[in-house]
Every structure is written in structure tokens, then in C-alpha cells.
Design an enzyme around this catalytic site. Structure first.
Site, PDB file in Angstrom:
ATOM      1  N   LYS A  15      34.717  26.103  41.384  1.00 18.89           N
ATOM      2  CA  LYS A  15      35.095  27.524  41.527  1.00 18.89           C
ATOM      3  C   LYS A  15      33.865  28.426  41.317  1.00 18.89           C
ATOM      4  O   LYS A  15      33.608  29.327  42.110  1.00 18.89           O
ATOM      5  CB  LYS A  15      36.192  27.895  40.509  1.00 18.89           C
ATOM      6  CG  LYS A  15      37.434  27.017  40.611  1.00 18.89           C
ATOM      7  CD  LYS A  15      38.499  27.398  39.597  1.00 18.89           C
ATOM      8  CE  LYS A  15      38.098  27.256  38.144  1.00 18.89           C
ATOM      9  NZ  LYS A  15      37.867  25.850  37.700  1.00 18.89           N
ATOM     10  N   ARG A  90      45.695  31.615  33.959  1.00 16.52           N
ATOM     11  CA  ARG A  90      45.548  30.249  33.476  1.00 16.52           C
ATOM     12  C   ARG A  90      46.874  29.660  33.016  1.00 16.52           C
ATOM     13  O   ARG A  90      46.941  28.491  32.655  1.00 16.52           O
ATOM     14  CB  ARG A  90      44.662  30.248  32.244  1.00 16.52           C
ATOM     15  CG  ARG A  90      43.175  30.062  32.384  1.00 16.52           C
ATOM     16  CD  ARG A  90      42.739  28.887  33.150  1.00 16.52           C
ATOM     17  NE  ARG A  90      41.577  28.251  32.617  1.00 16.52           N
ATOM     18  CZ  ARG A  90      40.333  28.658  32.764  1.00 16.52           C
ATOM     19  NH1 ARG A  90      40.065  29.747  33.444  1.00 16.52           N
ATOM     20  NH2 ARG A  90      39.340  27.979  32.253  1.00 16.52           N
ATOM     21  N   ARG A 129      26.096  19.649  34.542  1.00 12.17           N
ATOM     22  CA  ARG A 129      26.085  21.085  34.866  1.00 12.17           C
ATOM     23  C   ARG A 129      25.040  21.850  34.050  1.00 12.17           C
ATOM     24  O   ARG A 129      24.858  21.632  32.865  1.00 12.17           O
ATOM     25  CB  ARG A 129      27.456  21.698  34.592  1.00 12.17           C
ATOM     26  CG  ARG A 129      27.425  23.216  34.729  1.00 12.17           C
ATOM     27  CD  ARG A 129      28.745  23.833  34.954  1.00 12.17           C
ATOM     28  NE  ARG A 129      29.722  23.549  33.939  1.00 12.17           N
ATOM     29  CZ  ARG A 129      30.996  23.897  34.051  1.00 12.17           C
ATOM     30  NH1 ARG A 129      31.403  24.521  35.132  1.00 12.17           N
ATOM     31  NH2 ARG A 129      31.840  23.614  33.108  1.00 12.17           N
ATOM     32  N   ARG A 161      26.573  24.105  28.866  1.00 11.54           N
ATOM     33  CA  ARG A 161      27.620  24.865  28.189  1.00 11.54           C
ATOM     34  C   ARG A 161      28.146  24.091  26.991  1.00 11.54           C
ATOM     35  O   ARG A 161      28.239  22.866  27.039  1.00 11.54           O
ATOM     36  CB  ARG A 161      28.770  25.128  29.167  1.00 11.54           C
ATOM     37  CG  ARG A 161      28.622  26.435  29.888  1.00 11.54           C
ATOM     38  CD  ARG A 161      29.627  26.651  30.976  1.00 11.54           C
ATOM     39  NE  ARG A 161      31.013  26.368  30.665  1.00 11.54           N
ATOM     40  CZ  ARG A 161      32.018  26.553  31.512  1.00 11.54           C
ATOM     41  NH1 ARG A 161      31.767  27.030  32.726  1.00 11.54           N
ATOM     42  NH2 ARG A 161      33.261  26.265  31.181  1.00 11.54           N
ATOM     43  N   ARG A 172      40.293  19.896  28.548  1.00 12.31           N
ATOM     44  CA  ARG A 172      40.485  21.014  29.481  1.00 12.31           C
ATOM     45  C   ARG A 172      41.250  20.548  30.715  1.00 12.31           C
ATOM     46  O   ARG A 172      42.077  21.290  31.243  1.00 12.31           O
ATOM     47  CB  ARG A 172      39.129  21.601  29.888  1.00 12.31           C
ATOM     48  CG  ARG A 172      38.538  22.485  28.795  1.00 12.31           C
ATOM     49  CD  ARG A 172      37.035  22.657  28.919  1.00 12.31           C
ATOM     50  NE  ARG A 172      36.605  23.214  30.180  1.00 12.31           N
ATOM     51  CZ  ARG A 172      35.368  23.101  30.657  1.00 12.31           C
ATOM     52  NH1 ARG A 172      34.452  22.455  29.972  1.00 12.31           N
ATOM     53  NH2 ARG A 172      35.050  23.651  31.811  1.00 12.31           N
TER      54      ARG A 172
END
Ligand code: AP5
Length: 218
Positions: A15, A90, A129, A161, A172
Site C-alpha cells: 500500500k 482498520r 523494508r 520500522r 499484525r
């Protein structure tokens, strides 16, 4: 005419990689609640302090905090002709709050773009990432910046992160995305909102081509 779109999908679906490009091409603001919350953390605001523990664990920040932040953002002038929302809603209560807010202004969500990627690919992607403070996203192997450790887009340093550890990513994906976020699709289906599911695998350019095509289909 306004154009109020959602980009939707599990953590690591792409996203944050796709939405800025798509929003720029459509002339819409890209509104990402994860980026907004990380900005609060960096700036040391009261909201950031309240959100920190939830974010590090990969849990949802309480609805009342996130909904108030989002409602303020979509009231701004640049969002009046539409937006591309990323990371919100969410859960179903957030969707209901968003719909009520838009309805008050004679608006509604006009389409969901759902990026579909499985759990193992998500963990593989997130383990490499790299992000900059402005939310631009790279991957050490799959989408590396031209200069190691530096964002190509804005020149800021890149870092991992805090919520990208494999255990947190699985929380998650399983306990938050599948349990709480997926039902948002059913909510919009019941309202008759168009949804297009897009294969999120392949290169970022291939995924972008599918997304761009999907917007024209909506
Ligand atoms: P948020 O920032 O929204 O995280 P997320 O939804 O978990 O999504 P990610 O940012 O992890 O993934 P992405 O789909 O953007 O993938 P990306 O493009 O980076 O939220 C973070 C936290 O904030 C939440 O856990 C929660 O605590 C809180 N929060 C936010 N919104 C909230 C809300 N509404 N309510 C309550 N709490 C909220 O891609 C991943 C990696 O893969 C990158 O390295 C990228 O380079 C690479 N990649 C991308 N595309 C490809 C490809 N096609 N092939 C190979 N690699 C690729």
C-alpha cells in the site's frame, strides 16, 4: 465530483509503495494513518505518546484517537475533492465513523482497491523494508534505493520500522488484519460499494499497472 477511494490490504501488501504514485497520478491527497501516527511519534506529541506502545506491538491504536485524527485530516481543503485513504478504516467501527462523517457532507466511499498478498510473502517483504521519515518505502533487495541508506525521493536517511520484527508482523497479519480489518470489506459490500481485488505479487511496476487499470474499472 469527489473521488473518495480506499487502498486496502494486509501489512506489507505494498500500500505504502503504490499509494503515493497512484494518488499523484489521480491528483488526490494520499492520507496514510500509519504515516500520520509515525509523524506524531517523531514529533513527541501527546497522541504519539499514547499510540507508541500499541504500534510497537503491532496492535491497533484505540479508535477514538485515530478517528479524531482522520476526521481532522479529511476536513482539510485538499481533501474536499477526494482522497486515497491508506490504513484507514482498520475495523468496522472506524468504517462506520468514516461513513457518517462523509455522509454529513453528502459524500461516501466510492471504491475499494484491495491488494492481495499471502502471509509468507508479507513476512519476506517486511523483513527487508527500509523507510525514510517522510514515509517513502524501499526494500533492501526487491526495491533498493540508488544510494544505500538514503531515500531517493527526499534524500533523508533510511531505517527499519520498530514494528517490522517477524513476530510483530505475524501479529499484525493474523490477529489484527484477518480478525479486525478484513471484515471492513464485508461492510462495504453490504453498502454496495464497488471493490476490486488486485494480485499484489510481481514487481512494483506490474502491481501498479493492475492498480491503475482497476481505478478505471471502478
Ligand atoms: P501502517 O503504517 O498502516 O502499516 P500496515 O498497514 O501494517 O502496512 P505496512 O506499512 O506494514 O505495509 P504496506 O502495505 O504499506 O507495504 P509497503 O508498501 O511498505 O500502520 C502501522 C501501525 O500504525 C499499525 O500496526 C497500528 O498500530 C497503527 N495504525 C495505523 N492506522 C491505524 C488505524 N486506522 N487504526 C488503528 N491503528 C492504526 O511494502 C512492504 C515492503 O515490501 C517494502 O519494503 C516494499 O519496498 C516491498 N515491496 C512493495 N511492493 C513489492 C513488490 N511488488 N515486490 C517486492 N517487494 C515489494
Amino acid at each position: 465530483m469527489s473521488r473518495n477511494l480506499l487502498i486496502f490490504g494486509p501489512p506489507g501488501a505494498g500500500k505504502g509503495t503504490q499509494a503515493p504514485r497512484l494518488a499523484a497520478e489521480l491528483g488526490l491527497p494520499h492520507i496514510a494513518t500509519g504515516d500520520m501516527l509515525r509523524a506524531h511519534l517523531r514529533e513527541g506529541t501527546e497522541l504519539g505518546a499514547r499510540a507508541k506502545g500499541y504500534m510497537e506491538a503491532g496492535d491497533l491504536v484505540p479508535d477514538e484517537l485515530v478517528i479524531a485524527m482522520l476526521v481532522d485530516r479529511i476536513a482539510q481543503a485538499d481533501a474536499q475533492a477526494g482522497f486515497l485513504l491508506d490504513g484507514f478504516p482498520r475495523n468496522v467501527p472506524q468504517a462506520v465513523a468514516l461513513d457518517a462523517e462523509l455522509q454529513g457532507a453528502g459524500r461516501r466511499i466510492e471504491g475499494l482497491l484491495v491488494l492481495e498478498v499471502g502471509e509468507e510473502e508479507v513476512v519476506r517483504r517486511i523483513s527487508g523494508r527500509l523507510v525514510c521519515p517522510n514515509g517513502h518505502t524501499w526494500h533492501a533487495a526487491f526495491n533498493p534505493p540508488a544510494t544505500e541508506g538514503v531515500c531517493d525521493t527526499c534524500g533523508e536517511p533510511l531505517a527499519r520500522r520498530a514494528d517490522d520484527e517477524p513476530d510483530v508482523v505475524r501479529n499484525r497479519y493474523r490477529n489484527v488484519y484477518l480478525a479486525e480489518t478484513e471484515p471492513v470489506r464485508g461492510h462495504y459490500r453490504e453498502l454496495g460499494t464497488p471493490e476490486i481485488a488486485i494480485d499484489g505479487t510481481g514487481t512494483p511496476d506490474e502491481v501498479y499497472g493492475r492498480l491503475r487499470h482497476a481505478v478505471d474499472e471502478l
